[in-house]
Design a protein around this motif. Structure first.
Motif, PDB file in Angstrom:
ATOM      1  N   ALA A  84     -15.325  16.674  31.818  1.00 28.50           N
ATOM      2  CA  ALA A  84     -15.295  15.657  30.967  1.00 28.50           C
ATOM      3  C   ALA A  84     -14.447  14.785  31.478  1.00 28.50           C
ATOM      4  O   ALA A  84     -14.299  13.373  31.427  1.00 28.50           O
ATOM      5  CB  ALA A  84     -14.706  15.927  29.639  1.00 28.50           C
ATOM      6  N   SER A  85     -13.551  15.056  32.697  1.00 23.24           N
ATOM      7  CA  SER A  85     -12.318  14.110  33.377  1.00 23.24           C
ATOM      8  C   SER A  85     -13.129  12.764  33.813  1.00 23.24           C
ATOM      9  O   SER A  85     -12.429  12.020  34.061  1.00 23.24           O
ATOM     10  CB  SER A  85     -11.984  14.654  34.127  1.00 23.24           C
ATOM     11  OG  SER A  85     -12.623  15.157  35.641  1.00 23.24           O
ATOM     12  N   SER A  86     -14.416  12.031  34.059  1.00 20.08           N
ATOM     13  CA  SER A  86     -14.552  11.238  34.578  1.00 20.08           C
ATOM     14  C   SER A  86     -15.280  10.342  33.835  1.00 20.08           C
ATOM     15  O   SER A  86     -16.007   9.091  33.384  1.00 20.08           O
ATOM     16  CB  SER A  86     -16.108  11.304  35.712  1.00 20.08           C
ATOM     17  OG  SER A  86     -17.017  12.333  34.446  1.00 20.08           O
ATOM     18  N   LEU A  87     -14.982  10.679  31.470  1.00 19.93           N
ATOM     19  CA  LEU A  87     -15.468  10.247  30.987  1.00 19.93           C
ATOM     20  C   LEU A  87     -14.259   8.795  31.014  1.00 19.93           C
ATOM     21  O   LEU A  87     -12.870   9.178  31.331  1.00 19.93           O
ATOM     22  CB  LEU A  87     -15.649  11.037  29.690  1.00 19.93           C
ATOM     23  CG  LEU A  87     -16.607  11.881  29.533  1.00 19.93           C
ATOM     24  CD1 LEU A  87     -16.028  13.279  28.328  1.00 19.93           C
ATOM     25  CD2 LEU A  87     -17.712  11.566  29.698  1.00 19.93           C
ATOM     26  N   GLU A  88     -14.805   7.616  30.466  1.00 18.32           N
ATOM     27  CA  GLU A  88     -13.564   6.835  29.726  1.00 18.32           C
ATOM     28  C   GLU A  88     -12.984   7.480  28.724  1.00 18.32           C
ATOM     29  O   GLU A  88     -11.950   6.590  28.221  1.00 18.32           O
ATOM     30  CB  GLU A  88     -14.249   5.344  29.913  1.00 18.32           C
ATOM     31  CG  GLU A  88     -14.886   5.178  31.623  1.00 18.32           C
ATOM     32  CD  GLU A  88     -15.423   3.737  31.483  1.00 18.32           C
ATOM     33  OE1 GLU A  88     -15.726   2.653  30.211  1.00 18.32           O
ATOM     34  OE2 GLU A  88     -15.860   3.167  32.807  1.00 18.32           O
ATOM     35  N   GLU A  89     -14.105   7.847  27.412  1.00 17.96           N
ATOM     36  CA  GLU A  89     -13.586   7.981  26.527  1.00 17.96           C
ATOM     37  C   GLU A  89     -14.985   8.521  25.614  1.00 17.96           C
ATOM     38  O   GLU A  89     -15.814   9.357  26.470  1.00 17.96           O
ATOM     39  CB  GLU A  89     -13.944   6.563  25.337  1.00 17.96           C
ATOM     40  CG  GLU A  89     -14.404   6.109  24.975  1.00 17.96           C
ATOM     41  CD  GLU A  89     -14.762   4.894  24.337  1.00 17.96           C
ATOM     42  OE1 GLU A  89     -15.719   4.704  23.688  1.00 17.96           O
ATOM     43  OE2 GLU A  89     -13.804   4.009  24.391  1.00 17.96           O
ATOM     44  N   THR A  90     -13.848   9.883  24.394  1.00 21.73           N
ATOM     45  CA  THR A  90     -14.379  10.509  24.524  1.00 21.73           C
ATOM     46  C   THR A  90     -15.756  10.054  22.252  1.00 21.73           C
ATOM     47  O   THR A  90     -15.905   9.060  22.897  1.00 21.73           O
ATOM     48  CB  THR A  90     -13.433  11.546  22.576  1.00 21.73           C
ATOM     49  OG1 THR A  90     -12.840  10.471  22.223  1.00 21.73           O
ATOM     50  CG2 THR A  90     -12.484  12.178  23.998  1.00 21.73           C
ATOM     51  N   ALA A  91     -16.083  10.939  22.013  1.00 21.97           N
ATOM     52  CA  ALA A  91     -16.866  10.637  21.346  1.00 21.97           C
ATOM     53  C   ALA A  91     -16.764   9.272  20.313  1.00 21.97           C
ATOM     54  O   ALA A  91     -17.129   8.996  19.966  1.00 21.97           O
ATOM     55  CB  ALA A  91     -17.973  11.646  20.065  1.00 21.97           C
ATOM     56  N   ALA A  92     -15.004  10.250  20.382  1.00 26.07           N
ATOM     57  CA  ALA A  92     -14.768   9.173  18.911  1.00 26.07           C
ATOM     58  C   ALA A  92     -14.075   8.034  19.213  1.00 26.07           C
ATOM     59  O   ALA A  92     -13.853   6.998  18.674  1.00 26.07           O
ATOM     60  CB  ALA A  92     -13.791  10.333  18.329  1.00 26.07           C
ATOM     61  N   GLY A  93     -13.955   7.628  20.536  1.00 20.23           N
ATOM     62  CA  GLY A  93     -13.880   7.055  20.971  1.00 20.23           C
ATOM     63  C   GLY A  93     -12.136   6.886  21.319  1.00 20.23           C
ATOM     64  O   GLY A  93     -11.641   5.540  21.383  1.00 20.23           O
ATOM     65  N   VAL A  94     -11.325   7.761  21.380  1.00 13.62           N
ATOM     66  CA  VAL A  94     -10.612   8.422  22.467  1.00 13.62           C
ATOM     67  C   VAL A  94     -10.419   7.910  23.773  1.00 13.62           C
ATOM     68  O   VAL A  94     -10.997   8.497  24.473  1.00 13.62           O
ATOM     69  CB  VAL A  94      -9.931   9.676  22.038  1.00 13.62           C
ATOM     70  CG1 VAL A  94      -8.298   9.682  22.061  1.00 13.62           C
ATOM     71  CG2 VAL A  94      -9.621   9.794  20.633  1.00 13.62           C
TER      72      VAL A  94
END
Length: 484
Positions: free
Chosen positions: A193-203
């Motif tokens: 998940a470290s490559s994500l820009e934001e979580t599913a909820a927008g964090v």
């Protein structure tokens, strides 16, 4: 389908937060000075105490020392700690405790020193002082909550954990904006998940847990929320807290134990390890005779007081289309028993026949099906729904034992058939005319949020909570929040 919303964050660190304790101290000083004046004024008119002790003597050394001692006692009890300001009962408990300690110390001190203190002045000063202190705290809390809901006096929060736990925490903090926690971002524990820009909820994802302290400093975080998934050994947590406190950042540990009231949790340190003891769910207490007596007396009283409203609503419905006054709908109650739930009719006569068609049109599931601009609602039905007048006939359901004044919302069988993940616990208690769902947003909540609140109510029932919900219902009804 879960709606994806970007979380609202605190844009700038709030410098005013550091002045909250000092502001409260100044207000307490004014309150205690006012209590002294009230005691002086009241003592002149009292005839209960016959001791001719002069008030001038009473305001000598004892009067001068009591004021700073009282404030010091509140401070020692933790009444000015920022962590307790604005949320929970601890703030009020500490003020009450400090007041009784000060009164006891003054009484014992005057007795040992044989100091002639006016009993009338003593009782009036501490009675008025306690009331004024609590009123000041309550007023300050209201102002603080209002400011926080508008985005002021926020603490910048960094959440650490898995994306799923981060979203759970951030949704709660976003919904309960009065807490003053603005989520600025997150650090993730899972490498994928470290490559994500934001979580599913927008964090926004600002980095990995390995860089937690650096990320917190770079983003000027005030608080770090550590979820259960990020916690390693006790030694790791201790070292992290040591490192963070050197930078003036607070640490909040959010364990995986959720939706449990404070009354059911007891933290007991054993050998330096804080053990969280969780008490049994309290749904069985909601079936006791005391709650039933409260429901019967309350519903009978409300029926009597609101009889003019019943009459006015009935006339409006009949004049509109000459149709039936009441809408009787089969609902599922306690222990899955079905009953006829009474409501004033607010829709056209064939409203039920149009449900399936409207569900297909809007794409909504049967669970808690609601439409904001429902074409089936009649003209008088709009104002009755806005102020919840349509639900008043349910007072007769409460009177005959089908429902309670406070509880989960009664649902139809097709909604009950969709229950999953513990939702059936709602059926352990009588459904209510109002509840946490009603006072927390009503139809503005998602079905999942509404269900979670109902299950929380069942597991954490208390009579005090019922009374608080009834008072909050009045505000929710007149504010028409989420009503349609």
């Amino acid at each position: 389908m879960m709606q994806r919303t970007r979380q609202k964050v605190a844009s700038e660190p709030s410098r005013a937060l550091r002045w909250l304790p000092l502001t409260l101290l100044a207000l307490d000083l004014v309150a205690l000075a006012a209590a002294g004046l009230i005691a002086l004024w009241g003592r002149h008119g009292l005839t209960v105490f016959s001791t001719p002790t002069g008030l001038q003597e009473s305001l000598g050394v004892a009067g001068v020392l009591t004021l700073p001692a009282w404030l010091a006692a509140i401070g020692i009890a933790g009444g000015y700690d920022r962590q307790v300001l604005g949320a929970g009962p601890d703030e009020f408990k500490r003020v009450v405790r400090a007041t009784f300690v000060t009164a006891g110390a003054l009484g014992v001190g005057c007795f040992l020193a044989k100091y002639q203190l006016s009993r009338g002045f003593f009782l009036l000063a501490f009675a008025a002082g306690l009331v004024l202190l609590l009123c000041v705290r309550l007023a300050m809390r209201k102002v603080l909550h209002r400011a926080r809901r508008r985005g002021h006096l926020q603490e910048r929060v960094l959440v650490a954990g898995t994306p799923q736990r981060i979203d759970e925490i951030s949704r709660v903090l976003s919904r309960e904006s009065w807490l003053g926690y603005g989520v600025i971002g997150a650090v993730v524990t899972t490498p994928s998940a470290s490559s994500l820009e934001e979580t599913a909820a927008g964090v926004p994802v600002l980095g990995s847990a390995a860089d937690l302290l650096d990320v917190a400093e770079q983003n000027a975080a005030d608080v770090i929320f550590l979820t259960g998934s990020v916690l390693g050994s006790g030694e790791d947590v201790k070292r992290l807290v040591w490192e963070v406190e050197q930078h003036g950042i607070e640490v909040v540990i959010a364990p995986s134990v959720v939706d449990i009231s404070q009354e059911r949790i007891n933290v007991r340190p054993v050998g330096g390890v804080p053990l969280i003891h969780v008490g049994h769910a309290r749904w069985a207490h909601a079936g006791r005779a005391s709650k039933r007596v409260f429901d019967v007396v309350g519903s009978a009283t409300l029926i009597t007081l609101l009889s003019p409203v019943f009459l006015f609503a009935a006339v409006q419905i009949w004049l509109h289309d000459r149709g039936p006054l009441l809408f009787k709908h089969h609902r599922v109650g306690r222990h899955s028993e079905r009953f006829e739930c009474l409501k004033f009719r607010t829709m056209v006569v064939d409203a039920e026949a149009q449900v399936e068609k409207l569900q297909q049109k809007t794409g909504q599931a049967a669970l808690l099906f609601k439409m904001k601009d429902d074409p089936r609602i009649t003209k008088p039905g709009k104002w009755m729904r806005r102020f919840s007048v349509d639900e008043l006939p349910q007072l007769f359901n409460v009177l005959r034992g089908d429902m309670s004044l406070v509880g989960p919302r009664p649902q139809v069988q097709r909604e009950v058939d969709l229950y999953e993940s513990g939702m059936e616990r709602r059926l352990l208690v009588r459904p209510g005319m109002t509840g946490l769902w009603q006072v927390s947003g009503r139809n503005d909540l998602t079905p999942q949020e509404a269900m979670r609140l109902d299950v929380y109510y069942v597991d954490n029932w208390s009579m005090i909570q019922d009374i608080a919900i009834l008072f909050r219902t009045v505000t929710a009804v007149f504010g028409s929040r989420g009503a349609y």
